[in-house]
Each structure stands twice: as structure tokens, then as C-alpha cells.
Design a protein around this motif. Sequence first.
Motif, PDB file in Angstrom:
ATOM      1  N   ASP A  38       0.899   2.824 -36.427  1.00  0.00           N
ATOM      2  CA  ASP A  38       0.789   3.138 -37.828  1.00  0.00           C
ATOM      3  C   ASP A  38       1.743   2.802 -38.739  1.00  0.00           C
ATOM      4  O   ASP A  38       3.140   2.774 -38.160  1.00  0.00           O
ATOM      5  CB  ASP A  38       0.828   5.226 -37.662  1.00  0.00           C
ATOM      6  CG  ASP A  38      -0.404   5.419 -37.190  1.00  0.00           C
ATOM      7  OD1 ASP A  38      -1.273   5.341 -37.833  1.00  0.00           O
ATOM      8  OD2 ASP A  38      -0.385   6.263 -36.160  1.00  0.00           O
ATOM      9  N   TYR A  41       6.014   2.255 -43.248  1.00  0.00           N
ATOM     10  CA  TYR A  41       6.986   2.093 -45.199  1.00  0.00           C
ATOM     11  C   TYR A  41       7.028   0.893 -44.993  1.00  0.00           C
ATOM     12  O   TYR A  41       7.104  -0.057 -43.975  1.00  0.00           O
ATOM     13  CB  TYR A  41       8.180   2.628 -44.939  1.00  0.00           C
ATOM     14  CG  TYR A  41       9.546   2.520 -45.746  1.00  0.00           C
ATOM     15  CD1 TYR A  41       9.590   3.466 -46.470  1.00  0.00           C
ATOM     16  CD2 TYR A  41       9.998   1.455 -45.784  1.00  0.00           C
ATOM     17  CE1 TYR A  41      10.526   3.273 -47.669  1.00  0.00           C
ATOM     18  CE2 TYR A  41      10.477   0.604 -46.758  1.00  0.00           C
ATOM     19  CZ  TYR A  41      11.407   1.890 -47.734  1.00  0.00           C
ATOM     20  OH  TYR A  41      11.917   2.161 -48.881  1.00  0.00           O
ATOM     21  N   GLU A  61       7.254  -0.596 -41.136  1.00  0.00           N
ATOM     22  CA  GLU A  61       7.918   0.148 -40.386  1.00  0.00           C
ATOM     23  C   GLU A  61       6.635   1.500 -40.039  1.00  0.00           C
ATOM     24  O   GLU A  61       6.140   1.335 -40.363  1.00  0.00           O
ATOM     25  CB  GLU A  61       8.910   1.155 -41.609  1.00  0.00           C
ATOM     26  CG  GLU A  61       9.564   2.519 -40.352  1.00  0.00           C
ATOM     27  CD  GLU A  61      11.305   1.836 -40.507  1.00  0.00           C
ATOM     28  OE1 GLU A  61      11.238   1.524 -41.423  1.00  0.00           O
ATOM     29  OE2 GLU A  61      11.636   3.452 -40.245  1.00  0.00           O
ATOM     30  N   SER A  63       5.379   3.729 -37.183  1.00  0.00           N
ATOM     31  CA  SER A  63       5.860   5.563 -36.372  1.00  0.00           C
ATOM     32  C   SER A  63       6.442   4.739 -35.219  1.00  0.00           C
ATOM     33  O   SER A  63       7.670   5.744 -34.723  1.00  0.00           O
ATOM     34  CB  SER A  63       5.093   6.134 -36.375  1.00  0.00           C
ATOM     35  OG  SER A  63       3.773   5.296 -35.067  1.00  0.00           O
ATOM     36  N   VAL A  66      10.554  -0.843 -35.599  1.00  0.00           N
ATOM     37  CA  VAL A  66      10.320  -1.640 -37.824  1.00  0.00           C
ATOM     38  C   VAL A  66      10.389  -3.085 -36.787  1.00  0.00           C
ATOM     39  O   VAL A  66      11.255  -4.057 -36.466  1.00  0.00           O
ATOM     40  CB  VAL A  66      11.713  -1.836 -38.515  1.00  0.00           C
ATOM     41  CG1 VAL A  66      12.000  -2.351 -39.830  1.00  0.00           C
ATOM     42  CG2 VAL A  66      12.282  -0.351 -38.174  1.00  0.00           C
TER      43      VAL A  66
ATOM     44  N   SER B  31      -3.785   6.318 -33.112  1.00  0.00           N
ATOM     45  CA  SER B  31      -2.856   6.016 -34.673  1.00  0.00           C
ATOM     46  C   SER B  31      -2.104   7.611 -33.912  1.00  0.00           C
ATOM     47  O   SER B  31      -2.309   8.696 -33.549  1.00  0.00           O
ATOM     48  CB  SER B  31      -3.123   7.069 -35.697  1.00  0.00           C
ATOM     49  OG  SER B  31      -2.644   7.121 -36.042  1.00  0.00           O
ATOM     50  N   ALA B  32      -0.827   7.426 -33.643  1.00  0.00           N
ATOM     51  CA  ALA B  32       0.995   7.975 -33.144  1.00  0.00           C
ATOM     52  C   ALA B  32       0.916   8.975 -33.728  1.00  0.00           C
ATOM     53  O   ALA B  32       0.636  10.193 -34.416  1.00  0.00           O
ATOM     54  CB  ALA B  32       1.646   7.585 -32.775  1.00  0.00           C
ATOM     55  N   LYS B  33       0.146   8.746 -35.526  1.00  0.00           N
ATOM     56  CA  LYS B  33       0.244   9.684 -36.993  1.00  0.00           C
ATOM     57  C   LYS B  33      -0.401  10.375 -36.638  1.00  0.00           C
ATOM     58  O   LYS B  33      -0.520  11.690 -36.924  1.00  0.00           O
ATOM     59  CB  LYS B  33       0.657   8.869 -38.080  1.00  0.00           C
ATOM     60  CG  LYS B  33       0.673   9.183 -39.667  1.00  0.00           C
ATOM     61  CD  LYS B  33       0.906   8.833 -40.423  1.00  0.00           C
ATOM     62  CE  LYS B  33       1.036   9.315 -41.769  1.00  0.00           C
ATOM     63  NZ  LYS B  33       0.976   8.686 -43.010  1.00  0.00           N
ATOM     64  N   ASP B  34      -1.853  10.332 -35.959  1.00  0.00           N
ATOM     65  CA  ASP B  34      -2.426  11.199 -35.933  1.00  0.00           C
ATOM     66  C   ASP B  34      -2.717  12.185 -35.455  1.00  0.00           C
ATOM     67  O   ASP B  34      -2.933  13.218 -35.652  1.00  0.00           O
ATOM     68  CB  ASP B  34      -3.955  10.421 -37.040  1.00  0.00           C
ATOM     69  CG  ASP B  34      -4.785  10.128 -37.613  1.00  0.00           C
ATOM     70  OD1 ASP B  34      -3.935  10.147 -38.548  1.00  0.00           O
ATOM     71  OD2 ASP B  34      -5.527   8.775 -37.388  1.00  0.00           O
ATOM     72  N   ASP B 274      13.599   9.839 -46.368  1.00  0.00           N
ATOM     73  CA  ASP B 274      12.978   8.579 -46.085  1.00  0.00           C
ATOM     74  C   ASP B 274      12.408   8.721 -44.873  1.00  0.00           C
ATOM     75  O   ASP B 274      13.184   9.151 -43.955  1.00  0.00           O
ATOM     76  CB  ASP B 274      13.039   7.617 -47.072  1.00  0.00           C
ATOM     77  CG  ASP B 274      13.173   6.567 -46.970  1.00  0.00           C
ATOM     78  OD1 ASP B 274      13.795   6.246 -45.673  1.00  0.00           O
ATOM     79  OD2 ASP B 274      14.269   5.732 -47.835  1.00  0.00           O
ATOM     80  N   VAL B 275      10.961   8.250 -45.005  1.00  0.00           N
ATOM     81  CA  VAL B 275      10.860   7.543 -43.103  1.00  0.00           C
ATOM     82  C   VAL B 275      11.001   6.549 -42.666  1.00  0.00           C
ATOM     83  O   VAL B 275      11.445   7.007 -41.080  1.00  0.00           O
ATOM     84  CB  VAL B 275       9.170   7.086 -43.481  1.00  0.00           C
ATOM     85  CG1 VAL B 275       8.991   6.163 -44.242  1.00  0.00           C
ATOM     86  CG2 VAL B 275       8.926   7.837 -42.198  1.00  0.00           C
ATOM     87  N   ARG B 276      12.610   5.697 -43.748  1.00  0.00           N
ATOM     88  CA  ARG B 276      13.325   4.483 -42.721  1.00  0.00           C
ATOM     89  C   ARG B 276      13.640   4.743 -41.715  1.00  0.00           C
ATOM     90  O   ARG B 276      14.814   6.313 -41.420  1.00  0.00           O
ATOM     91  CB  ARG B 276      13.428   3.839 -43.423  1.00  0.00           C
ATOM     92  CG  ARG B 276      12.999   3.013 -44.432  1.00  0.00           C
ATOM     93  CD  ARG B 276      13.582   1.942 -45.700  1.00  0.00           C
ATOM     94  NE  ARG B 276      14.002   3.267 -46.547  1.00  0.00           N
ATOM     95  CZ  ARG B 276      15.162   2.833 -46.969  1.00  0.00           C
ATOM     96  NH1 ARG B 276      15.894   1.037 -46.803  1.00  0.00           N
ATOM     97  NH2 ARG B 276      16.022   3.625 -47.528  1.00  0.00           N
ATOM     98  N   LYS B 277      13.465   4.474 -39.944  1.00  0.00           N
ATOM     99  CA  LYS B 277      14.683   4.706 -39.456  1.00  0.00           C
ATOM    100  C   LYS B 277      15.820   3.361 -38.446  1.00  0.00           C
ATOM    101  O   LYS B 277      15.594   3.201 -39.518  1.00  0.00           O
ATOM    102  CB  LYS B 277      13.650   5.670 -38.006  1.00  0.00           C
ATOM    103  CG  LYS B 277      12.609   4.582 -37.774  1.00  0.00           C
ATOM    104  CD  LYS B 277      11.895   5.008 -36.172  1.00  0.00           C
ATOM    105  CE  LYS B 277      10.319   4.046 -36.288  1.00  0.00           C
ATOM    106  NZ  LYS B 277       9.683   4.172 -37.561  1.00  0.00           N
ATOM    107  N   SER B 299      10.364   8.656 -36.493  1.00  0.00           N
ATOM    108  CA  SER B 299       9.566   9.311 -37.618  1.00  0.00           C
ATOM    109  C   SER B 299       9.033  10.485 -37.406  1.00  0.00           C
ATOM    110  O   SER B 299       7.902  10.199 -36.793  1.00  0.00           O
ATOM    111  CB  SER B 299       8.331   7.708 -38.145  1.00  0.00           C
ATOM    112  OG  SER B 299       9.388   6.824 -38.519  1.00  0.00           O
ATOM    113  N   LYS B 322       1.963  14.005 -50.731  1.00  0.00           N
ATOM    114  CA  LYS B 322       1.594  12.499 -50.256  1.00  0.00           C
ATOM    115  C   LYS B 322       2.971  12.946 -49.209  1.00  0.00           C
ATOM    116  O   LYS B 322       4.260  13.123 -49.060  1.00  0.00           O
ATOM    117  CB  LYS B 322       2.088  11.536 -50.798  1.00  0.00           C
ATOM    118  CG  LYS B 322       1.730  10.665 -50.136  1.00  0.00           C
ATOM    119  CD  LYS B 322       0.269   9.125 -50.229  1.00  0.00           C
ATOM    120  CE  LYS B 322       0.341   7.821 -48.205  1.00  0.00           C
ATOM    121  NZ  LYS B 322      -0.228   7.189 -48.558  1.00  0.00           N
ATOM    122  N   LYS B 324       5.149  11.148 -46.754  1.00  0.00           N
ATOM    123  CA  LYS B 324       5.436  10.291 -46.117  1.00  0.00           C
ATOM    124  C   LYS B 324       6.255   9.933 -44.483  1.00  0.00           C
ATOM    125  O   LYS B 324       6.483   8.776 -44.936  1.00  0.00           O
ATOM    126  CB  LYS B 324       5.897   9.318 -47.457  1.00  0.00           C
ATOM    127  CG  LYS B 324       5.606   9.172 -48.555  1.00  0.00           C
ATOM    128  CD  LYS B 324       6.510   8.993 -49.590  1.00  0.00           C
ATOM    129  CE  LYS B 324       5.626   8.283 -50.771  1.00  0.00           C
ATOM    130  NZ  LYS B 324       6.267   7.732 -52.158  1.00  0.00           N
TER     131      LYS B 324
END
Lengths: 126, 378
Positions: A38, A41, A61, A63, A66, B31-34, B274-277, B299, B322, B324
Motif C-alpha cells: 500500500d 505517501y 512510501e 505501509s 520507503v 493490502s497491509a493497510k486494508d 503525517d504518514v511519513r516514517k 505507519s 481522508k 492518511k
Amino acid sequence: MSNFPQDLMYAKTHEWVKKDGDVYIVGISDFAQSQLGDIVYVDLPGVGTKLESGDSFGELESSKAVSEINMPFSGEIIAVNNELTDSPELINSEPYSSWIIKIKADSEDDFNKLLNSDEAKKIIEG
Amino acid sequence: MNRTPLYEKHLNKGAMFSVFGGYDMPLWYHSAKDEHINVINNVGIFDTSHMSVLSLTGENSERLLNSSFSRNITNLSPRKEIYGLFLTPDYFVIDDAVIYKFSHNEFIIVVNAGMGEIIIDHLKSFNFSNVTIFNHTNTICKIDVQGPKSLFLMEKIFGKALFADFPYYTFKGSFTNNDYLISRSGYTGELGFEIYCKNDLGTKLWDELLIQGEVFNIMSCGLASRDSLRVGANLPLSHQDFGNWKFCNTPWDFCVDTPIISNTSYTYSYLGYDVRKLKNSGVVYYNSEEIGRVLSCVSEVSLTRVGNEIISVKSKNSSDIKIKGLAAGFIIINRKMTSGDRVIISDGSRDLEVEIVESIRPERTARYSLKRIRSMYE
């Protein structure tokens, strides 16, 4: 199974490139997005940036990690897809319509040196 | 490379694999997010058969655990479980563990992948007689059923009667005699159950859970969502968030009955803007001074910020927003700080401002009463 449309050319680093007149449209392949997972970013470059072949023009990026996205050949970035800032997940769902940048190439020959879809497929099949 | 009894099922489902603790494990399916969000809203199942499962039996079992574990086991009632640590005399962490108590002379110890034999050696080093330790890892399948709707799925498969009363951190059954040990616990911060059974039962159960769970929008989930969910739930990963250094001043001090008093280090939870790691391991800066290092950075895809407010997929007003994602994790630093303080985490190429927080993801359901879950989701 990842697909590689016949009408596109591909960089070894898994970007796709479409020729539209003298403009080259760049995104990442279905294989690349499936490996990244996923995308949450997208770090886009500034319009007008001039970069060499292989230079990183941005970051994706996911999940989990990066990853850098690379210039398939040298040129100037003439447009970026700002829609991806709000909806980076489009790269996962529609990798071939979710373009990331448009380039004006330093040399028109560079496009023909990229991999065609069969060659790109062979690379991932090892 | 080790494989769990469910490996073929993950392979057939097209999972993305990664090596973890010496096992080839699914990282995500689609999808890891889902998967992450589905565990928060519905239900997901995780193959956690890579965890090491030991039994401890005999007259001196309780004495041995009281001598070697960070928590008193005598005070633990039978059929309850407890989370704690195996520590060296210097308070370095050998591993974390969940201990299940059947009686004063019968326990199950669950430690991390690849840690079973190390913990057995550690327990043997106390030289107690009348204790038998056995490593069941290769014959036991472990499946975690997690998410608020896990209750209804478990009721469908194991019968409603079993779930009439099932408090947090208690367990029922046993994995001997072709039966199931079911505990109300997990590693996601959401309501859930962990099931232990023989390998052949486990492979059938995995399929059954997916079939019966279809009406609850079940998803099989991999280690990526397990990791991001546990960070969101403020839960540590052994050998990453604590390990071969002194355990003191952490969000998890509750799991040591006799904490060490020390001002050498402080571990905090943080949330980004924000989502950046970070891309790699990182260090922590405060006013341009390096003060520590980053332990975990993921994230947390179910969160976002709107002004000063943290919104999650569960928040009442989230449908118009949304989501994010936000960077989240743990840092270890050389000074005391308080919630709301801001530091910079950096991997050399990225500098991210993050806020120290008490807790990461709000509205977690793990400890909700089953009555409350029924009223919310049935």
C-alpha cells in the motif's frame, strides 16, 4: 500475476514510460506496486527540475518501506501528478493510469533503449 | 528456513512473504493497510504459529517462575494469563512472555519465535528439581482471531455458551487431547482471541474461520498489519523496543513487579504529523542535540490529524475525512519528557517532527466487556 502493457516501455528499476509526442509520461509498474504494498505517501519533485538518468526524482512510501523512484533517462520534469498527493493509493489500484511525472527528454533516442514489455517481464521472472 | 503448518495456505492465497524469527511468514495478502483497518472495524486472522510454546509442569514450577519471571505467579488465579519479562540480573530483557496458569504445578509459557530453547536453557540455569519443561512449538498451531467481530465468529465456531463469560486475559480449554486452548488476548489492541491446537486441527480451523467469517468481512492478515496494529496499541516488540539494555522508565513498567530505579534512559511512545516514517534506523534530536534513538517507526494507517485533533477510522466524524495515516512508534532517550513535548527523529536523509504521547491509537476494544461489544456490533 503482474501485467506489462505492450504499448509501454520499462526501466530496469520498474518505472514505465509512455511516449506522447515529445513528452514522456512516467509511472511505476504493476509489479513494482505489488512489491511495495500500500502506497501511503508520494514525494513529488518540483516542476523544472533537471535530472540525469538513474537519479531519484521522488519517493514512494508504502505501509512497510520507503522506495526511491528513478529517472528512466535524463531530462527535465515538466509536470507532476498532484492528484497523487491526496490519493497515493491510486498507484496501487491503477498503476498504468496513475502517472507520476512527465519528462522532456535530453535525447529522443533514450526512450528506445528502454525494455519492451516482454523484456521487462523476463526480468521479474528471473 | 522454518515454515508454519499454514504455510501452503498462505502461498496458495498469494501472500507476500518475509523472514521473521527464522520463519517464512506472510507479510500481507492483498493490502497491509486494508488488513490493519479491517481488524479495527471487523475481524482478521493471523497465523502466529511461529511463536514458541513451552509447558512447565511439576511441584516446583511456580517457584521457578517466581524466581525467573518479572511478575509474581502465586497471586495469579488458575485459568488466568499474565504478561511479563524474563530479565537478566542487570535488568536486560531476554524475552517477553505470556504465562498461562492451569494450577500451581502446570503452566504454558509463550515466548517469541526462535526463543523457546533459549528460555528453556535460562529456566534450567536456576537448577530447580521436580520441574519438567517441554517445547511444543513444532506440533502446535496458533491462530489469533482479532477485531471486534471476532466474538461473533468465535461463537459460530465454538458455540455461544463458551463466550457467555470470558474476561480479558483469561483462557479456556487445553491443546492436549485434540482440543483447543482459547485465550481472550492478542497483540492488536482490539478485542480478540488466541487459539492453540495441534497442527492438523489448526489447518482445518484456519479454513473454517475464513468460511464462517465471510459474513463478518474477515481477512487473513500478515505480519505487516500485526506490527502496525501493535504499535498503535502501544505494545512493544521484544528485541526491538526493549532488549539487551537496562529495562527502566518504559510504557511497559507495569509488567515488572520490582522496577529498577534508574535515570539512564526513558522510553516513550510518539506520534508524527503525517504518514511519513524513517527509511532506516534513526536517532532523536531535541534542540539540535542528539538525545537518543528510534526503536520502532511504522505507519499507523488508521489515524490522521485535523488541527490538534487525532482522528481514527473509528471516530464519529471520520466519514468526511481522508484518513492518511500517521508515523508512530517508540523512542529511547536520555532524559525525562512529558506528553506533548516534540522531538525530531532522523535517519540522516529525513527529519520528522514527532510528538511524545501517552497512547497512540484511541478507542481500542481489547478490554471492552463482551456485553459492550455485543451492544456496539451485534
